[in-house]
Design a protein around this motif. Structure first.
Motif, mmCIF file in Angstrom:
data_model
loop_
_atom_site.group_PDB
_atom_site.id
_atom_site.type_symbol
_atom_site.label_atom_id
_atom_site.label_comp_id
_atom_site.label_asym_id
_atom_site.label_seq_id
_atom_site.Cartn_x
_atom_site.Cartn_y
_atom_site.Cartn_z
ATOM 1 N N ALA A 1 13.489 -26.100 -6.301
ATOM 2 C CA ALA A 1 13.037 -24.819 -5.759
ATOM 3 C C ALA A 1 13.815 -23.642 -6.351
ATOM 4 O O ALA A 1 13.231 -22.606 -6.686
ATOM 5 N N ALA A 2 15.125 -23.791 -6.480
ATOM 6 C CA ALA A 2 15.935 -22.697 -7.022
ATOM 7 C C ALA A 2 15.525 -22.386 -8.460
ATOM 8 O O ALA A 2 15.434 -21.218 -8.855
ATOM 9 N N SER A 3 15.272 -23.416 -9.251
ATOM 10 C CA SER A 3 14.861 -23.202 -10.635
ATOM 11 C C SER A 3 13.467 -22.590 -10.709
ATOM 12 O O SER A 3 13.189 -21.758 -11.583
ATOM 13 N N ALA A 4 12.581 -23.004 -9.799
ATOM 14 C CA ALA A 4 11.234 -22.431 -9.772
ATOM 15 C C ALA A 4 11.296 -20.933 -9.502
ATOM 16 O O ALA A 4 10.584 -20.136 -10.126
ATOM 17 N N MET A 5 12.154 -20.529 -8.585
ATOM 18 C CA MET A 5 12.286 -19.113 -8.273
ATOM 19 C C MET A 5 13.013 -18.371 -9.401
ATOM 20 O O MET A 5 12.723 -17.208 -9.681
ATOM 21 N N ALA A 6 13.954 -19.034 -10.058
ATOM 22 C CA ALA A 6 14.666 -18.401 -11.169
ATOM 23 C C ALA A 6 13.723 -18.136 -12.340
ATOM 24 O O ALA A 6 13.807 -17.092 -12.999
ATOM 25 N N SER A 7 12.829 -19.083 -12.611
ATOM 26 C CA SER A 7 11.856 -18.875 -13.688
ATOM 27 C C SER A 7 10.939 -17.707 -13.358
ATOM 28 O O SER A 7 10.601 -16.892 -14.228
#
Length: 510
Positions: A441-447
């Motif tokens: 989830a954190a990477s999805a939001m970072a992208s």
């Protein structure tokens, strides 16, 4: 802005806690250890967890008095508002910068672009650091640096210094658009988090609207440098409140501190917290936070299209800082401060969207009941469907009312549904990315944040040329057409999202 919000949901915090649990080997070692039960352990803990510390009720941030929790939320939200304000307050300073720092207006516009690009890159570092050191230290350090590095912006000796420190201040302040939302979910139970989260979420959206409104008044009446001097005063006030009011709320860090205190006071080194078992270095965490988001953009078309949709909308919002002066000063003879007030329409639309939150809460409750408490991620796209319709309607309405003969109030009213649509779309996409890509989830939001910031940085740079060539009607209609092309996305994913997730390397399959 973003982002925001990348840690703003409980699901992400739960993911972080799961990542820091002891490994199977460590559990086996604990099973074989001859330990006595410690009084600070949760009553339901087994022998293998005899020295794993748990928070008492008095130590749980969710048990803080309601008034104290709301005070913390308000301080965090206003801090985020200040950060977003700083991104757009440069919108009416370009002419003064070009004159006093001996450059051209196109270079001066970079003051917005570089700040926003810093906002997009900052979470790649602040996110992993907050997982290890907690939210509060990140807030204080980042906001202190935000304050200190604004001084060269307020008193720049040359254009190079001004632009470099605009990027640095954007980078330093990004924690409040990426980490801060997690504090809200730390403070409230899931069933009570919607209202405080809505207050926090609207702050990064209202900030860019407040920026030109304030800077328009300042730049028309006094020197442009006073925009940043006012920002310095605001930053100092918020830094003081952050130190005085906002405590650490991140549970893994609270547990780590408690374990360290017990080891020191008892002399027994067996007490531990999940973060003590962390085997991932901070450098590896930062590298993963940079690598995984871009891997997601390259290999997952569903996430890529949703990210492009939100990036397009944020790009249009920041392009408006150059377009509205062309529309209202050029067509209607507005002064600088009157043009700043023209952004109120978008702000009113955003406030209306937040005011609809209780209605969406009731709708979501019915959806959860229909799916026995476990609705699919696609259920949250209904909000995006409404926003996907409102945003292009507002832009088309705005485009065809920019003629000189149309009363000035009409295009301002037209911007209201655009503002409402932006909030609905962002809320829907953020929720979907966190739920559908729960393991990362954190990477999805970072992208999403990285792509949004890139669009927001680039769009203002070509706004003047586009409006000169196409005119106010043609240029705004072009933007409306682009949002119309993206509008079917939530409808398509609502119907076939489940099938697309089965084919994804990253999304959850249930």
């Amino acid at each position: 802005m973003d982002s925001k919000i990348s840690e703003s949901l409980p699901a992400n915090a739960e993911k972080q806690r799961q990542q820091t649990l002891p490994s199977d080997v460590e559990k086996q070692q604990l099973r074989g250890a001859d330990v006595e039960k410690a009084p600070s352990v949760h009553p339901s803990a087994k022998t293998i967890d005899a020295f794993r510390v748990e928070l008492d009720a008095s130590e749980d941030p969710k048990q803080l008095p309601t008034l104290r929790k709301w005070a913390i939320v308000i301080v965090i939200s206003v801090s985020a508002l200040c950060t977003a304000f700083a991104s757009s307050c440069a919108s009416f300073t370009e002419d003064g910068i070009a004159r006093d720092l001996h450059t051209v207006r196109e270079v001066a516009i970079l003051s917005i672009s570089l700040f926003v690009e810093g906002l997009g890159m900052g979470p790649l570092v602040t996110g992993p650091l907050s997982e290890l050191y907690g939210r509060n230290i990140i807030y204080r350090v980042s906001y202190f640096l935000f304050f200190v590095f604004t001084w060269p912006v307020a008193f720049p000796p040359n254009i190079a210094t001004f632009l470099v420190f605009r990027f640095i201040t954007g980078f330093c302040s990004s924690a409040f658009l990426s980490v801060a939302g997690g504090s809200v979910s730390d403070l409230f139970e899931n069933r009570k988090v919607a209202s405080p989260m809505a207050i926090y979420t609207i702050s990064p959206f209202l900030g860019p609207i407040l920026g030109p409104l304030v800077s328009g008044f300042i730049c028309q009446n006094v020197d442009w440098r006073w925009v940043y001097r006012v920002l310095l005063i605001w930053q100092f006030a918020m830094l003081s409140l952050l130190i005085l009011i906002v405590p650490e709320t991140y549970e893994p860090v609270l547990l780590k501190r408690k374990a360290a205190k017990l080891r020191k006071t008892t002399g027994d080194n067996k007490y531990w917290a999940p973060l003590d078992k962390r085997d991932k270095s901070i450098s590896r965490s930062i590298l993963e936070s940079i690598y995984v988001p871009f891997e997601l953009l390259l290999y997952d078309r569903m996430a890529l299209l949703l990210d492009i949709w939100t990036a397009l909308l944020l790009g249009i919002l920041y392009l408006a800082f150059q377009a509205f002066p062309i529309i209202f000063e050029g067509k209607h003879g507005f002064s600088m401060q009157q043009t700043g007030l023209s952004f109120i329409g978008i702000g009113v639309g955003m406030i209306i969207a937040v005011g609809c939150q209780p209605l969406w809460n009731r709708y979501n409750a019915r959806v959860r009941k229909r799916y026995n408490g476990n609705p699919p991620p696609e259920a949250g796209l209904v909000v995006g469907q409404v926003g996907g319709i409102l945003a292009p309607i507002g832009l088309f309405w705005l485009a065809f009312t920019t003629y000189r003969g149309v009363p000035w109030i009409v295009p301002i009213i037209a911007s209201v549904p655009f503002g409402t649509g932006i909030v609905f779309i962002f809320t829907s996409v953020f929720t979907y990315l966190v739920v559908a890509y729960r393991p990362i989830a954190a990477s999805a939001m970072a992208s999403n944040s990285a792509l949004r910031s890139t669009f927001a940085a680039v769009f203002p740079l070509f706004a003047g040329q586009m409006y000169d060539r196409l005119g106010t009607v043609g240029a705004t209609a072009l933007l409306a057409g682009l949002t119309t092309l993206m509008a079917p996305l939530p409808f398509i994913y609502y119907r076939i999202g489940h099938r697309l997730r089965q084919q994804s390397r990253f999304a959850v399959k249930t």
